[in-house]
Scaffold this active site. Structure first.
Site, PDB file in Angstrom:
ATOM      1  N   CYS A  51       0.851  -1.196   0.000  1.00  0.00           N
ATOM      2  CA  CYS A  51       0.000   0.000   0.000  1.00  0.00           C
ATOM      3  C   CYS A  51       0.883   1.241   0.000  1.00  0.00           C
ATOM      4  O   CYS A  51       1.829   1.329   0.780  1.00  0.00           O
ATOM      5  CB  CYS A  51      -0.912  -0.014   1.231  1.00  0.00           C
ATOM      6  N   CYS A  58       0.574  -0.002  10.173  1.00  0.00           N
ATOM      7  CA  CYS A  58       0.007  -1.004   9.264  1.00  0.00           C
ATOM      8  C   CYS A  58       1.042  -1.928   8.637  1.00  0.00           C
ATOM      9  O   CYS A  58       1.992  -1.473   7.992  1.00  0.00           O
ATOM     10  CB  CYS A  58      -0.795  -0.306   8.164  1.00  0.00           C
ATOM     11  N   CYS A  95     -16.864  -8.429   5.294  1.00  0.00           N
ATOM     12  CA  CYS A  95     -16.187  -7.148   5.054  1.00  0.00           C
ATOM     13  C   CYS A  95     -14.941  -7.373   4.213  1.00  0.00           C
ATOM     14  O   CYS A  95     -14.059  -8.145   4.591  1.00  0.00           O
ATOM     15  CB  CYS A  95     -15.833  -6.524   6.396  1.00  0.00           C
ATOM     16  N   CYS A 127     -19.800  -5.222   3.514  1.00  0.00           N
ATOM     17  CA  CYS A 127     -19.054  -4.011   3.856  1.00  0.00           C
ATOM     18  C   CYS A 127     -17.784  -3.993   3.024  1.00  0.00           C
ATOM     19  O   CYS A 127     -17.193  -5.041   2.768  1.00  0.00           O
ATOM     20  CB  CYS A 127     -18.709  -4.030   5.342  1.00  0.00           C
ATOM     21  N   CYS A 187     -19.191   3.062   8.596  1.00  0.00           N
ATOM     22  CA  CYS A 187     -18.484   2.389   9.681  1.00  0.00           C
ATOM     23  C   CYS A 187     -17.178   3.147   9.869  1.00  0.00           C
ATOM     24  O   CYS A 187     -16.370   3.220   8.937  1.00  0.00           O
ATOM     25  CB  CYS A 187     -18.211   0.930   9.285  1.00  0.00           C
ATOM     26  N   ARG A 259     -17.725  -2.086  17.795  1.00  0.00           N
ATOM     27  CA  ARG A 259     -17.083  -3.369  17.433  1.00  0.00           C
ATOM     28  C   ARG A 259     -15.721  -3.541  18.085  1.00  0.00           C
ATOM     29  O   ARG A 259     -14.834  -2.703  17.903  1.00  0.00           O
ATOM     30  CB  ARG A 259     -16.959  -3.442  15.901  1.00  0.00           C
TER      31      ARG A 259
HETATM   32  N1  SAM Z   1      -6.665   0.606   3.128  1.00  0.00           N
HETATM   33  C1  SAM Z   1      -7.955   0.894   3.638  1.00  0.00           C
HETATM   34  C2  SAM Z   1      -7.951   2.037   4.629  1.00  0.00           C
HETATM   35  O1  SAM Z   1      -6.934   2.327   5.237  1.00  0.00           O
HETATM   36  O2  SAM Z   1      -9.008   2.647   4.785  1.00  0.00           O
HETATM   37  C3  SAM Z   1      -8.660  -0.296   4.269  1.00  0.00           C
HETATM   38  C4  SAM Z   1      -7.913  -1.303   5.105  1.00  0.00           C
HETATM   39  S1  SAM Z   1      -7.109  -0.690   6.577  1.00  0.00           S
HETATM   40  C5  SAM Z   1      -6.065  -2.038   7.019  1.00  0.00           C
HETATM   41  C6  SAM Z   1      -8.423  -0.624   7.787  1.00  0.00           C
HETATM   42  C7  SAM Z   1      -8.080  -0.240   9.214  1.00  0.00           C
HETATM   43  O3  SAM Z   1      -7.412  -1.295   9.883  1.00  0.00           O
HETATM   44  C8  SAM Z   1      -7.187   0.959   9.443  1.00  0.00           C
HETATM   45  O4  SAM Z   1      -7.848   2.177   9.307  1.00  0.00           O
HETATM   46  C9  SAM Z   1      -6.768   0.741  10.897  1.00  0.00           C
HETATM   47  O5  SAM Z   1      -7.668   1.391  11.780  1.00  0.00           O
HETATM   48  C10 SAM Z   1      -6.857  -0.776  11.063  1.00  0.00           C
HETATM   49  N2  SAM Z   1      -5.529  -1.370  11.280  1.00  0.00           N
HETATM   50  C11 SAM Z   1      -4.559  -1.550  10.353  1.00  0.00           C
HETATM   51  N3  SAM Z   1      -3.454  -2.101  10.902  1.00  0.00           N
HETATM   52  C12 SAM Z   1      -3.713  -2.264  12.221  1.00  0.00           C
HETATM   53  C13 SAM Z   1      -2.967  -2.768  13.328  1.00  0.00           C
HETATM   54  N4  SAM Z   1      -1.718  -3.182  13.180  1.00  0.00           N
HETATM   55  N5  SAM Z   1      -3.548  -2.803  14.543  1.00  0.00           N
HETATM   56  C14 SAM Z   1      -4.825  -2.358  14.688  1.00  0.00           C
HETATM   57  N6  SAM Z   1      -5.581  -1.863  13.690  1.00  0.00           N
HETATM   58  C15 SAM Z   1      -5.045  -1.807  12.470  1.00  0.00           C
HETATM   59  C1  DTB Z   2     -11.205  -2.005  11.360  1.00  0.00           C
HETATM   60  O1  DTB Z   2     -11.369  -0.977  12.016  1.00  0.00           O
HETATM   61  N1  DTB Z   2     -10.444  -3.029  11.732  1.00  0.00           N
HETATM   62  C2  DTB Z   2     -10.399  -4.032  10.699  1.00  0.00           C
HETATM   63  C3  DTB Z   2     -11.429  -3.512   9.673  1.00  0.00           C
HETATM   64  N2  DTB Z   2     -11.762  -2.230  10.191  1.00  0.00           N
HETATM   65  C4  DTB Z   2     -11.076  -3.438   8.240  1.00  0.00           C
HETATM   66  C5  DTB Z   2      -9.015  -4.252  10.192  1.00  0.00           C
HETATM   67  C6  DTB Z   2      -8.052  -4.625  11.307  1.00  0.00           C
HETATM   68  C7  DTB Z   2      -6.729  -4.909  10.669  1.00  0.00           C
HETATM   69  C8  DTB Z   2      -5.706  -5.342  11.671  1.00  0.00           C
HETATM   70  C9  DTB Z   2      -4.390  -5.569  11.060  1.00  0.00           C
HETATM   71  C10 DTB Z   2      -4.367  -6.663  10.039  1.00  0.00           C
HETATM   72  O2  DTB Z   2      -4.887  -7.769  10.255  1.00  0.00           O
HETATM   73  O3  DTB Z   2      -3.757  -6.440   8.968  1.00  0.00           O
HETATM   74 FE1  SF4 Z   3      -2.829   1.193   3.371  1.00  0.00          FE
HETATM   75 FE2  SF4 Z   3      -2.746  -0.010   5.721  1.00  0.00          FE
HETATM   76 FE3  SF4 Z   3      -3.001   2.625   5.615  1.00  0.00          FE
HETATM   77 FE4  SF4 Z   3      -5.072   1.046   4.818  1.00  0.00          FE
HETATM   78  S1  SF4 Z   3      -4.233   1.226   6.875  1.00  0.00           S
HETATM   79  S2  SF4 Z   3      -4.248   2.865   3.798  1.00  0.00           S
HETATM   80  S3  SF4 Z   3      -3.888  -0.670   3.969  1.00  0.00           S
HETATM   81  S4  SF4 Z   3      -1.217   1.442   4.900  1.00  0.00           S
END
Ligand code: SAM
Ligand code: DTB
Ligand code: SF4
Length: 319
Positions: A51, A58, A95, A127, A187, A259
């Site tokens: 990404c 992330c 989702c 979703c 959401c 959630r």
């Molecule tokens: N790329 C899209 C975005 O950022 O909107 C969708 C997927 S992204 C992984 C969705 C959410 O997962 C992020 O906004 C964040 O709140 C959560 N998330 C990602 N990595 C995480 C982590 N290591 N621990 C907890 N939550 C995480």
């Molecule tokens: C949200 O708030 N948590 C979910 C869903 N929306 C998409 C994602 C959590 C991702 C946790 C890190 C991972 O598994 O990559």
């Molecule tokens: Fe990309 Fe992860 Fe950020 Fe979503 S949360 S925009 S997947 S880097």
């Protein structure tokens, strides 16, 4: 319009003796929800890794070196097969998450729309979380049968630049507004444990509760500190502080599904029970979130049984 308390009042709520805070949260919860029902959602990463965004938490960011195996967009047949497994495993919402900065019109988005149609035709709530999108794209998702769009604010406006620099807080709000205008449910939530102060968490809740209409669901993630991300050394969130945030979220957003999202593998059954008692009423079911582990499905069903709780049957369900 709703009257959202100001930050001082929210802090006073948060600082109440825990039994008092819990009582208030439970009172609100019962006015709008069955306190024994939990919504079961399943996540599927439909495009993994590489990404371009620099979200410090992330594992999927190309700016972080987590050794994650990237995967191109899954095709519709694979996604629908996974949705069927989720459904027979007890999930009522599916989702789909993509590691995209934003939705781009073209073959890939068309393929996602076909997947949405396929999953929706199974009778699951659908979703999507695909990054930023326009109202036109949100409308196409809606027409394909998508019910909800997830896009998190993640943290307070003030703390946000410490965590993400490649997209702004206002861009996130614009995406949420586009989804709402297109008729999708919204959401939106955040992550605790990024190094933010308690007041940042409360400012996030204030921001979410001030959306008009308020989000339909609010995921509260506890950071999963992944090796290779800048936050790999972050200390876990204090469990009682986590429960307080859930309770305040419930009080400020009475109708939303709150959630319990990422981070449950590190939570005891007792802590999760406290979260349900504070007003959480939804979780992700299945042994994988997007890229990180989640409790086994059987463990979660055992927990619900021990607590005398049951899956929420969505409105309109026939089974
Ligand atoms: N790329 C899209 C975005 O950022 O909107 C969708 C997927 S992204 C992984 C969705 C959410 O997962 C992020 O906004 C964040 O709140 C959560 N998330 C990602 N990595 C995480 C982590 N290591 N621990 C907890 N939550 C995480
Ligand atoms: C949200 O708030 N948590 C979910 C869903 N929306 C998409 C994602 C959590 C991702 C946790 C890190 C991972 O598994 O990559
Ligand atoms: Fe990309 Fe992860 Fe950020 Fe979503 S949360 S925009 S997947 S880097």
């Amino acid at each position: 319009m709703h009257n959202v308390p100001d930050l001082t009042a929210i802090r006073a709520l948060y600082d109440l003796p825990l039994p008092e805070l819990m009582f208030r949260a439970q009172t609100v919860h019962r006015q709008h929800h069955d306190p024994a029902a939990v919504q079961l959602c399943t996540l599927q990463s439909i495009k993994t890794g590489r990404c371009p965004e620099d979200c410090k938490y992330c594992p999927q960011s190309a700016h972080n070196s987590t050794g994650l195996q990237p995967e191109p967009l899954l095709d519709t047949a694979e996604i629908v097969a996974s949705a069927k497994r989720a459904q027979s495993g007890g999930a009522s919402r599916f989702c789909m998450g993509a590691a995209w900065r934003e939705v781009k019109d073209g073959a890939q988005f068309d393929s996602v729309l076909a997947s949405v149609r396929g999953v929706s035709s199974l009778g699951l709530e659908v979703c999507c979380t695909l990054g930023m999108l326009t109202e036109d794209q949100a409308g196409k998702l809606k027409d394909a049968g998508c019910d909800v769009y997830n896009h998190n604010l993640d943290t307070s406006r003030e703390y946000y630049p410490e965590i993400i620099t490649t997209r702004t807080y206002d861009e996130r709000l614009e995406t949420l507004a586009a989804a709402r205008r297109a008729g999708l449910q919204v959401c939106s939530g955040g992550i605790l444990g990024l190094g933010e102060a308690v007041d940042d968490r409360l400012k996030l809740l204030h921001e979410l509760a001030s959306l008009d209409p308020q989000p339909d669901s609010v995921p509260v993630n506890a950071l999963v500190a992944v090796e290779g991300t800048p936050l790999e050394e972050q200390a876990p969130v204090d469990p009682i502080e986590f429960v307080r945030v859930i309770a305040v979220a419930r009080i400020l957003m009475p109708r939303a599904m709150v959630r319990l999202s990422a981070g449950r593998t590190a939570m005891s059954p007792e802590l999760q029970a406290l979260c349900f008692m504070a007003g959480a009423n939804s979780l992700f079911l299945g042994d994988r979130l997007l890229t990180t582990p989640n409790p086994e499905r059987s463990t979660d069903f055992m927990l619900l049984e021990r607590l005398g709780m049951h899956p929420l049957t969505p409105a309109g369900a026939t089974a």
